[in-house]
Scaffold this active site. Structure first.
Site, PDB file in Angstrom:
ATOM      1  N   LYS A   1      -1.984  -7.128  -3.910  1.00 39.05           N
ATOM      2  CA  LYS A   1      -1.773  -6.409  -2.650  1.00 39.05           C
ATOM      3  C   LYS A   1      -2.145  -7.368  -1.528  1.00 39.05           C
ATOM      4  O   LYS A   1      -3.275  -7.384  -1.047  1.00 39.05           O
ATOM      5  CB  LYS A   1      -2.628  -5.136  -2.621  1.00 39.05           C
TER       6      LYS A   1
HETATM    7  C1  LIG Z   1      -0.107  -0.233  -2.082  1.00 37.22           C
HETATM    8  C2  LIG Z   1       1.254  -0.396  -2.629  1.00 37.22           C
HETATM    9  C3  LIG Z   1       1.859   0.569  -3.452  1.00 37.22           C
HETATM   10  C4  LIG Z   1       1.230   1.901  -3.758  1.00 37.22           C
HETATM   11  O1  LIG Z   1      -0.029   1.798  -4.338  1.00 37.22           O
HETATM   12  P1  LIG Z   1      -1.033   3.031  -4.289  1.00 37.22           P
HETATM   13  O2  LIG Z   1      -2.245   2.522  -4.985  1.00 37.22           O
HETATM   14  O3  LIG Z   1      -0.376   4.143  -5.011  1.00 37.22           O
HETATM   15  O4  LIG Z   1      -1.259   3.347  -2.858  1.00 37.22           O
HETATM   16  C5  LIG Z   1       3.109   0.295  -3.982  1.00 37.22           C
HETATM   17  N1  LIG Z   1       3.751  -0.859  -3.697  1.00 37.22           N
HETATM   18  C6  LIG Z   1       3.214  -1.797  -2.899  1.00 37.22           C
HETATM   19  C7  LIG Z   1       3.974  -3.040  -2.631  1.00 37.22           C
HETATM   20  C8  LIG Z   1       1.952  -1.601  -2.330  1.00 37.22           C
HETATM   21  O5  LIG Z   1       1.436  -2.535  -1.539  1.00 37.22           O
END
Ligand SMILES: *Cc1c(COP(=O)(O)O)cnc(C)c1O
Length: 364
Positions: A203
């Site tokens: 992330k």
């Molecule tokens: C944060 C994110 C998600 C969703 O993740 P959650 O933990 O469910 O909030 C999906 N795809 C990407 C690219 C993200 O950055």
């Protein structure tokens, strides 16, 4: 050096918003527009490990122009929410999963891992300081944004030897104001979000930077979101710019693209696997081609499509558009399976349903 156990000092904000100002914001917070009175900060160096944890008044950071993150994007983040239950208590949803994912992201970006006690301690300390900012009622929440960046003043290319970790908080209104409405999706044929061996499973801000141009292209075609395919074969569905995808089949089974190494491992995605099984659905993780989406919707074998992430929880997907055509699932409303899974998950988060899987942590 290994970090000492979590500890934080608290300096209250002498210029905190008045209760009247705060209430005006909490009445209609939107998303990502307003920030609470405090923030959390800590720093890491090889000599000290994580140190200097503190809750301080929210405000600008002073950054040297040569700070590494501004040049090489060594930065990662998290997103989670605090929810008020009917008895006034405040809870986080699976925060240890966010802590673990921040550690995986840190590893990929050559940043120092933040120990789980520091992660949980920092978000708890901030929620505690800004308890009055956790909105209640009507799917409101306090969105927490932990993030970490290379803060060494140095233009050489190597992992930063000075790293800053921070948490900020932003009250969030219901994602869907006028009821849950399906979004339209543009199929990006020219761009990928992430590549094999790249940072797709981390992330990191850089993934979002790469998604903005295709996102703009989607908007020019009248779509709200973009779906990305794998970068090698341009065949396999990965995810949207910031949400994972699910396909509901006419036999009641539910399919989500298997984690390929370039898909972000959503905590909502993972929770839905469990919640859907609890509701009696078969859930399958496997590769899904873009052709399967197009043809499945057209021939009725795919009855509902939805996207998921912390911000929206679950968003129904209506139309898929590409250069030369489009298909629409559903009738412009959220499908039944989508709605049932959404309600089941939200009911757990807001304490209206039993927390069978031990997902909630009380913070205040
Ligand atoms: C944060 C994110 C998600 C969703 O993740 P959650 O933990 O469910 O909030 C999906 N795809 C990407 C690219 C993200 O950055």
């Amino acid at each position: 050096m290994t970090s000492t156990p979590f500890a934080a000092t608290v300096s209250r904000n002498p210029a905190a918003k008045t209760p009247e100002q705060r209430d005006a914001i909490l009445a209609d917070p939107g998303f990502g527009n307003h920030f609470t009175d405090h923030m959390f900060l800590a720093e890491w160096t090889p000599d000290t490990g994580w140190a200097n944890g503190r809750v301080v008044p929210y405000g600008p950071l002073s950054i040297d122009p040569a700070t590494a993150v501004l040049h090489y994007a060594q930065e990662i983040f998290e997103g989670l929410k605090a929810y008020v239950h009917a008895d006034g208590s405040v809870w986080l949803f699976r925060p240890e999963a966010n802590a673990a994912r921040l550690q995986r992201s840190a590893h990929r970006l050559a940043l120092p891992e933040l120990p789980t006690d520091w992660f949980l301690g920092s978000v708890t300390a901030l929620v505690d300081a800004d308890r009055d900012w956790v909105p209640s009622g009507g799917e409101k929440s306090l969105y927490l944004r932990p993030f970490m960046f290379a803060s060494e003043v140095f233009l050489g290319v190597r992992p930063s030897q000075h790293v800053t970790y921070s948490v900020i908080a932003s009250p969030a209104g219901a994602y869907f104001k006028g009821g849950v409405k399906p979004v339209s999706i543009w199929l990006s044929s020219q761009y990928s979000r992430a590549g094999t061996g790249g940072t797709g499973a981390a992330k990191c801000g850089g993934n979002y930077a790469a998604s903005l141009l295709p996102q703009q292209e989607g908007m020019e075609h009248g779509c709200e979101q973009v779906v990305f395919l794998d970068s090698t074969e341009h065949t396999w569905i990965e995810e949207l710019g910031g949400m994972n995808l699910y396909f509901v089949h006419s036999d009641g089974s539910i399919v989500t693209p298997t984690l390929s190494g370039s898909i972000l491992e959503g905590i909502t995605r993972d929770s839905i696997i469990q919640v859907a099984r609890d509701l009696g659905h078969e859930v399958v993780e496997r590769r899904v081609s873009i052709q399967e989406w197009r043809e499945g919707v057209a021939d009725g074998s795919i009855t509902e499509v939805f996207a998921c992430g912390t911000a929206a929880v679950i968003t129904p997907v209506g139309t898929l558009k590409w250069d030369g055509g489009e298909v629409t699932s559903g009738d412009g409303e959220a499908g039944k399976v989508t709605s049932d899974i959404r309600s089941a998950l939200i009911d757990i988060q807001y304490g209206r349903a039993e927390d069978r899987h031990g997902w909630l942590t009380r913070v205040s």
